[in-house]
Design a protein around this motif. Structure first.
Motif, PDB file in Angstrom:
ATOM      1  N   PHE A 192      21.309  -8.499  -8.276  1.00  8.80           N
ATOM      2  CA  PHE A 192      20.314  -7.499  -8.646  1.00  8.80           C
ATOM      3  C   PHE A 192      20.916  -6.153  -9.038  1.00  8.80           C
ATOM      4  N   SER A 193      22.242  -6.065  -9.182  1.00 10.84           N
ATOM      5  CA  SER A 193      22.849  -4.796  -9.567  1.00 10.84           C
ATOM      6  C   SER A 193      24.031  -5.064 -10.500  1.00 10.84           C
ATOM      7  N   ASP A 194      24.703  -3.997 -10.889  1.00 11.27           N
ATOM      8  CA  ASP A 194      25.865  -4.112 -11.764  1.00 11.27           C
ATOM      9  C   ASP A 194      27.168  -4.223 -10.981  1.00 11.27           C
ATOM     10  N   LEU A 195      27.089  -4.342  -9.693  1.00 11.61           N
ATOM     11  CA  LEU A 195      28.273  -4.445  -8.844  1.00 11.61           C
ATOM     12  C   LEU A 195      29.002  -5.756  -9.128  1.00 11.61           C
ATOM     13  N   GLU A 196      30.331  -5.698  -9.242  1.00 16.44           N
ATOM     14  CA  GLU A 196      31.143  -6.908  -9.452  1.00 16.44           C
ATOM     15  C   GLU A 196      32.288  -6.898  -8.446  1.00 16.44           C
TER      16      GLU A 196
END
Length: 82
Positions: free
Chosen positions: A46-50
């Motif tokens: 649900f986020s742009d975190l990788e």
């Protein structure tokens, strides 16, 4: 039959088993690490975190659930207590 002649048979279903300390430490560590991977995988969805290699994947979820179950088993949570 009198009250004194009645025998009470006790059925022993299992014996109390406690896992060793290294097994419990490994089991709880595996459980918490697996839970952290599942949570990070969910956050990545649900986020742009990788953070995880390859990003969000079903395999992280499935592997985390299986590893958490193995961790609980190694920690002794699923052992018979009676």
């Amino acid at each position: 039959m009198t009250g004194n002649s009645i025998k009470h048979n006790k059925l022993k279903v299992g014996k109390l088993h406690t896992r060793s300390v290294p097994n419990r430490i490994f089991g709880w560590s595996l459980f918490w690490l697996s839970l952290a991977i599942v949570v990070v995988n969910w956050i990545e969805e649900f986020s742009d975190l990788e953070v995880l290699p390859g990003g969000h994947s079903f395999f992280y979820l499935a592997g985390g659930v299986v590893a958490a179950a193995i961790g609980l088993w190694r920690a002794g949570v699923m052992d018979a207590k009676s």
